[in-house]
Design an enzyme around this catalytic site. Structure first.
Site, PDB file in Angstrom:
ATOM      1  CG  ASP A 149      48.414  40.047  38.931  1.00  0.00           C
ATOM      2  OD1 ASP A 149      49.057  39.916  40.000  1.00  0.00           O
ATOM      3  OD2 ASP A 149      47.176  39.922  38.874  1.00  0.00           O
ATOM      4  CD1 TRP A 164      39.722  40.445  40.224  1.00  0.00           C
ATOM      5  CD2 TRP A 164      40.763  40.650  42.204  1.00  0.00           C
ATOM      6  NE1 TRP A 164      39.643  39.236  40.874  1.00  0.00           N
ATOM      7  CE2 TRP A 164      40.267  39.331  42.081  1.00  0.00           C
ATOM      8  CE3 TRP A 164      41.444  41.013  43.373  1.00  0.00           C
ATOM      9  CZ2 TRP A 164      40.438  38.362  43.078  1.00  0.00           C
ATOM     10  CZ3 TRP A 164      41.626  40.050  44.375  1.00  0.00           C
ATOM     11  CH2 TRP A 164      41.119  38.743  44.210  1.00  0.00           C
ATOM     12  CG  HIS A 197      42.054  36.262  36.042  1.00  0.00           C
ATOM     13  ND1 HIS A 197      41.723  37.441  36.649  1.00  0.00           N
ATOM     14  CD2 HIS A 197      42.984  35.687  36.846  1.00  0.00           C
ATOM     15  CE1 HIS A 197      42.418  37.589  37.760  1.00  0.00           C
ATOM     16  NE2 HIS A 197      43.199  36.537  37.897  1.00  0.00           N
ATOM     17  CG  ASP A 256      48.821  35.008  39.980  1.00  0.00           C
ATOM     18  OD1 ASP A 256      48.732  35.724  38.969  1.00  0.00           O
ATOM     19  OD2 ASP A 256      47.854  34.761  40.731  1.00  0.00           O
ATOM     20  CG  ASP A 285      45.375  38.024  35.582  1.00  0.00           C
ATOM     21  OD1 ASP A 285      45.865  36.926  35.236  1.00  0.00           O
ATOM     22  OD2 ASP A 285      45.711  38.609  36.627  1.00  0.00           O
ATOM     23  CE  LYS A 334      40.865  34.716  40.762  1.00  0.00           C
ATOM     24  NZ  LYS A 334      41.900  35.194  41.651  1.00  0.00           N
ATOM     25  CG  ASP A 372      44.885  32.827  38.329  1.00  0.00           C
ATOM     26  OD1 ASP A 372      45.905  33.276  37.790  1.00  0.00           O
ATOM     27  OD2 ASP A 372      44.072  33.530  38.967  1.00  0.00           O
ATOM     28  CD  GLU A 398      42.578  41.466  37.347  1.00  0.00           C
ATOM     29  OE1 GLU A 398      42.819  42.419  38.130  1.00  0.00           O
ATOM     30  OE2 GLU A 398      43.330  40.474  37.237  1.00  0.00           O
ATOM     31  CG  HIS A 442      46.684  42.263  35.754  1.00  0.00           C
ATOM     32  ND1 HIS A 442      45.968  42.107  36.912  1.00  0.00           N
ATOM     33  CD2 HIS A 442      47.069  43.563  35.716  1.00  0.00           C
ATOM     34  CE1 HIS A 442      45.899  43.279  37.537  1.00  0.00           C
ATOM     35  NE2 HIS A 442      46.551  44.174  36.824  1.00  0.00           N
TER      36      HIS A 442
HETATM   37  C1  RNT Z   1      43.609  38.330  41.377  1.00  0.00           C
HETATM   38  C2  RNT Z   1      43.855  39.384  40.358  1.00  0.00           C
HETATM   39  C3  RNT Z   1      44.373  40.703  40.861  1.00  0.00           C
HETATM   40  C4  RNT Z   1      45.432  40.569  41.918  1.00  0.00           C
HETATM   41  C5  RNT Z   1      46.115  41.854  42.275  1.00  0.00           C
HETATM   42  C6  RNT Z   1      46.845  41.748  43.568  1.00  0.00           C
HETATM   43  O1  RNT Z   1      43.339  37.126  40.838  1.00  0.00           O
HETATM   44  O2  RNT Z   1      44.680  38.883  39.353  1.00  0.00           O
HETATM   45  O3  RNT Z   1      44.809  41.449  39.789  1.00  0.00           O
HETATM   46  O4  RNT Z   1      46.407  39.641  41.559  1.00  0.00           O
HETATM   47  O5  RNT Z   1      45.226  42.889  42.252  1.00  0.00           O
HETATM   48 ZN    ZN Z   2      45.325  40.309  37.860  1.00  0.00          ZN
END
Ligand code: RNT
Ligand code: ZN
Length: 421
Positions: free
Chosen positions: A328, A187, A264, A298, A261, A230, A296, A228, A288
């Site tokens: 994640d 990523w 994302h 997290d 993810d 985004k 986003d 990955e 993720h």
């Molecule tokens: C960032 C991504 C990525 C990170 C990690 C730390 O938006 O989601 O996966 O969160 O690699």
């Molecule tokens: Zn991620």
């Protein structure tokens, strides 16, 4: 709750499920084999242990100031051990390159090798854990511009290409040593805060860089590459080079894994719905699992509709062997071990519930066009006693019940975390 009560409730639940054609013992047998990849970065707020002065975050950020975060790899492993002891099953851990142990020596990221992960490897061997890996293309002076693999300057791109190749070699080594393939997920934060004129060139450069990374000879039996995408990040709101279309196309072309993810995509998009489409074209996917609140963000994963439908899709599509479940999220406003335990147990519970659903019956309803029975049964399974099956599973796995584990973390907080000054 006492052992006998848990067992009695389990027996009743098992009968209840048998009535609708579900073999609970068979489900538990399969369920116990599923490994979740526990991300190390929840333990130190995505900091890493390089302690360089020039840190930039790459558009991701843990917020909060809860005391006791891990300050070095020994503390991080100690905290992960605690978390893993409160989660039933045998799992995996997910490392980032910035968690290398270099004994105080400055090792540039393009010079990292498996020797810098020996202690992680020994620990994983001892505990029977698998390891997943990630190049760290952020929090570094050469990422300060906001661009890495798609940077306009070839020298900068080449640095990150070398770093990613080094990481693939580390992944290969770890996978082979553990006899469990390592998923290596790329990523990058690359993107523009404001409106770009040229959206094309950075994507062309990213493709070229990825081609260079993947052309390095690495045994893909032990290192599985994943990419990955985004939608946006902090500071890359207008344009992200590695968008979903970019990486979907790339993964299809190169037959590598696609990482989805949950944070994302546009908030009303369903990641669950993507699985059966994407898996027609790519061999495997990495998830993720995250929880975006308004953006986003997290947040720690909880059992909500997004998580339930994600797990349902994996199970109903019979995709368990092709979907790698990684976590994640990062929250520094609560006890970091609680964050891991809550998130991982929630994922496991949602997965167990999905596996216990009467899929044969539901499919039959659908195939015969009996959508009323399908909907009625879907509502019925929501209140079936799957919690009693989860409790029993925890008991048999030697881990505390949902109502019990928090006391253990509070003790650990007093004895260990609050002593870290
Ligand atoms: C960032 C991504 C990525 C990170 C990690 C730390 O938006 O989601 O996966 O969160 O690699
Ligand atoms: Zn991620």
């Amino acid at each position: 709750m006492g052992k006998v009560n848990i067992e009695n409730m389990f027996e009743l639940a098992r009968e209840r499920y048998a009535e609708i054609g579900v073999d609970v013992d068979k489900v538990l047998g399969e369920f116990s084999k599923i490994a979740i990849s526990l991300h190390c970065w929840q333990g130190d707020d995505v900091g890493g242990f390089e302690h360089s002065e020039a840190q930039s975050s790459g558009g991701i950020q843990a917020t909060g100031n809860y005391p006791g975060k891990a300050r070095n790899a020994d503390e991080l492993r100690q905290d992960m051990d605690k978390a893993l002891s409160l989660i039933p099953g045998t799992h995996r851990i997910n490392l980032h390159a910035m968690y290398a142990e270099t004994d105080g020596k400055k090792i540039e990221r393009d010079e990292l090798s498996h020797e810098h992960f020996t202690r992680w490897l020994d620990w994983a061997k001892e505990k029977g854990l698998g390891i997943d890996f990630n190049p760290t293309c952020f929090s570094h002076p050469l990422a300060d511009s906001g661009f890495t693999l798609s940077h306009w300057d070839k020298k900068v791109r080449d640095f990150w290409i070398r770093h990613c190749i080094a990481c693939r070699k580390i992944g290969e080594y770890l996978g082979r040593e553990l006899n469990k393939p390592c998923i290596n997920n790329i990523w990058i934060p690359d993107g523009f805060k404001d409106l770009p004129i040229d959206r094309r060139s950075p994507r062309e450069r990213l493709k070229e860089s990825l081609d260079a990374i993947l052309s390095a000879p690495v045994d893909t039996r032990w290192n599985k590459d994943s990419v990955e995408s985004k939608l946006f990040g902090i500071g890359s709101e207008c344009y992200v080079v590695g968008s979903h279309e970019f990486y979907l196309g790339y993964a299809v072309e190169k037959k590598v894994l696609l990482c989805l993810d949950m944070g994302h995509f546009h908030p009303t998009e369903s990641v669950a719905d993507k699985i059966s489409a994407v898996l027609l074209y790519v061999p495997e996917i990495l998830l993720h699992i995250s929880r975006g609140v308004r953006w986003d963000s997290d947040h720690v994963v909880i059992i909500n509709d997004d998580l339930l439908s994600l797990m349902e899709e994996i199970v109903r599509g019979n995709f368990l062997s092709r979907v790698h479940i990684g976590l994640d999220f990062f929250d520094a406003s609560i006890n970091r071990i609680c964050a891991w335990v809550i998130g991982t147990r929630s994922v496991l519970k949602a997965l167990l519930k999905a596996m216990l659903d009467p899929i044969v019956k539901l499919k039959k309803n659908e195939e015969t066009g009996d959508y009323s029975s399908r909907l009625a049964l879907l509502e019925t399974v929501k209140t079936l006693p799957w919690g009693s099956i989860w409790d029993y599973y925890c008991l048999k796995s030697g881990v505390p019940l949902d109502t019990e584990w928090i006391d253990e973390v509070k003790n650990y907080e007093r004895k260990v975390l609050l002593q870290r000054k």
